[in-house]
Design a protein around this motif. Sequence first.
Motif, PDB file in Angstrom:
ATOM      1  N   LEU A 193       0.828  -1.193   0.000  1.00  0.00           N
ATOM      2  CA  LEU A 193       0.000   0.000   0.000  1.00  0.00           C
ATOM      3  C   LEU A 193       0.868   1.251   0.000  1.00  0.00           C
ATOM      4  O   LEU A 193       0.614   2.200  -0.751  1.00  0.00           O
ATOM      5  N   ILE A 194       1.890   1.256   0.812  1.00  0.00           N
ATOM      6  CA  ILE A 194       2.781   2.415   0.880  1.00  0.00           C
ATOM      7  C   ILE A 194       3.529   2.592  -0.438  1.00  0.00           C
ATOM      8  O   ILE A 194       3.627   3.703  -0.957  1.00  0.00           O
ATOM      9  N   ILE A 195       4.011   1.518  -1.008  1.00  0.00           N
ATOM     10  CA  ILE A 195       4.712   1.604  -2.296  1.00  0.00           C
ATOM     11  C   ILE A 195       3.760   2.101  -3.374  1.00  0.00           C
ATOM     12  O   ILE A 195       4.114   2.973  -4.171  1.00  0.00           O
ATOM     13  N   GLY A 196       2.550   1.580  -3.393  1.00  0.00           N
ATOM     14  CA  GLY A 196       1.560   2.043  -4.358  1.00  0.00           C
ATOM     15  C   GLY A 196       1.255   3.518  -4.185  1.00  0.00           C
ATOM     16  O   GLY A 196       1.141   4.266  -5.158  1.00  0.00           O
ATOM     17  N   SER A 197       1.139   3.959  -2.935  1.00  0.00           N
ATOM     18  CA  SER A 197       0.879   5.365  -2.662  1.00  0.00           C
ATOM     19  C   SER A 197       2.031   6.243  -3.133  1.00  0.00           C
ATOM     20  O   SER A 197       1.813   7.319  -3.688  1.00  0.00           O
ATOM     21  N   LEU A 198       3.239   5.791  -2.924  1.00  0.00           N
ATOM     22  CA  LEU A 198       4.391   6.565  -3.368  1.00  0.00           C
ATOM     23  C   LEU A 198       4.467   6.642  -4.887  1.00  0.00           C
ATOM     24  O   LEU A 198       4.847   7.673  -5.445  1.00  0.00           O
TER      25      LEU A 198
ATOM     26  N   THR B 196      -0.107  11.060   4.849  1.00  0.00           N
ATOM     27  CA  THR B 196      -1.278  11.120   5.721  1.00  0.00           C
ATOM     28  C   THR B 196      -2.264  10.007   5.371  1.00  0.00           C
ATOM     29  O   THR B 196      -2.826   9.367   6.258  1.00  0.00           O
ATOM     30  N   ALA B 197      -2.467   9.775   4.079  1.00  0.00           N
ATOM     31  CA  ALA B 197      -3.370   8.715   3.641  1.00  0.00           C
ATOM     32  C   ALA B 197      -2.851   7.341   4.059  1.00  0.00           C
ATOM     33  O   ALA B 197      -3.622   6.492   4.518  1.00  0.00           O
ATOM     34  N   ALA B 198      -1.546   7.107   3.912  1.00  0.00           N
ATOM     35  CA  ALA B 198      -0.964   5.823   4.316  1.00  0.00           C
ATOM     36  C   ALA B 198      -1.112   5.613   5.821  1.00  0.00           C
ATOM     37  O   ALA B 198      -1.438   4.517   6.272  1.00  0.00           O
ATOM     38  N   ASP B 199      -0.909   6.673   6.592  1.00  0.00           N
ATOM     39  CA  ASP B 199      -1.069   6.587   8.047  1.00  0.00           C
ATOM     40  C   ASP B 199      -2.532   6.307   8.402  1.00  0.00           C
ATOM     41  O   ASP B 199      -2.823   5.468   9.253  1.00  0.00           O
TER      42      ASP B 199
ATOM     43  N   GLY C 207      -7.524   0.572   8.384  1.00  0.00           N
ATOM     44  CA  GLY C 207      -7.617  -0.712   7.700  1.00  0.00           C
ATOM     45  C   GLY C 207      -8.616  -0.679   6.554  1.00  0.00           C
ATOM     46  O   GLY C 207      -8.976   0.376   6.033  1.00  0.00           O
ATOM     47  N   LYS C 208      -9.085  -1.845   6.180  1.00  0.00           N
ATOM     48  CA  LYS C 208     -10.004  -1.988   5.048  1.00  0.00           C
ATOM     49  C   LYS C 208     -11.288  -1.161   5.201  1.00  0.00           C
ATOM     50  O   LYS C 208     -11.794  -0.628   4.213  1.00  0.00           O
ATOM     51  N   PRO C 209     -11.842  -1.024   6.398  1.00  0.00           N
ATOM     52  CA  PRO C 209     -13.046  -0.195   6.549  1.00  0.00           C
ATOM     53  C   PRO C 209     -12.842   1.278   6.160  1.00  0.00           C
ATOM     54  O   PRO C 209     -13.796   1.985   5.889  1.00  0.00           O
ATOM     55  N   GLY C 210     -11.602   1.736   6.109  1.00  0.00           N
ATOM     56  CA  GLY C 210     -11.332   3.123   5.743  1.00  0.00           C
ATOM     57  C   GLY C 210     -11.285   3.376   4.246  1.00  0.00           C
ATOM     58  O   GLY C 210     -11.261   4.523   3.804  1.00  0.00           O
ATOM     59  N   LEU C 211     -11.281   2.326   3.450  1.00  0.00           N
ATOM     60  CA  LEU C 211     -11.168   2.474   1.991  1.00  0.00           C
ATOM     61  C   LEU C 211     -12.293   3.290   1.346  1.00  0.00           C
ATOM     62  O   LEU C 211     -12.022   4.063   0.425  1.00  0.00           O
ATOM     63  N   PRO C 212     -13.552   3.149   1.771  1.00  0.00           N
ATOM     64  CA  PRO C 212     -14.621   3.921   1.120  1.00  0.00           C
ATOM     65  C   PRO C 212     -14.420   5.440   1.163  1.00  0.00           C
ATOM     66  O   PRO C 212     -14.926   6.149   0.308  1.00  0.00           O
ATOM     67  N   GLU C 213     -13.675   5.943   2.118  1.00  0.00           N
ATOM     68  CA  GLU C 213     -13.431   7.387   2.197  1.00  0.00           C
ATOM     69  C   GLU C 213     -12.720   7.906   0.952  1.00  0.00           C
ATOM     70  O   GLU C 213     -12.846   9.076   0.599  1.00  0.00           O
ATOM     71  N   PHE C 214     -11.971   7.057   0.271  1.00  0.00           N
ATOM     72  CA  PHE C 214     -11.233   7.478  -0.911  1.00  0.00           C
ATOM     73  C   PHE C 214     -12.132   7.571  -2.146  1.00  0.00           C
ATOM     74  O   PHE C 214     -11.695   8.066  -3.177  1.00  0.00           O
TER      75      PHE C 214
END
Length: 77
Positions: free
Chosen positions: A6-11, A40-43, A49-56
């Motif tokens: 996830l962090i690598i993808g974000s970068l 901030t998004a990675a943190d 976790g997965k429940p936070g994905l819909p915010e994006f």
Amino acid sequence: MKKINLIIGSLIVCVCFIFNLTAYAGDKATPKEVVQKVRTAADFLSKAGKPGLPEFNDPKGRWVWKDTYVWVLDCAK
């Protein structure tokens, strides 16, 4: 391992935005702002976790600002 992906993808997304910032008109995000927003998004995702994905998916949410936005990719697939 998933957190690292996830962090690598974000970068990767961050780098893409840095190179494409000049193509947008109006209020532009600086490279420094993009890097900070990705961190901030990675943190956020490491805690939510997965429940936070819909915010994006919210086009008016906190991950959309100026001329850019943060999205999440599943690098494991």
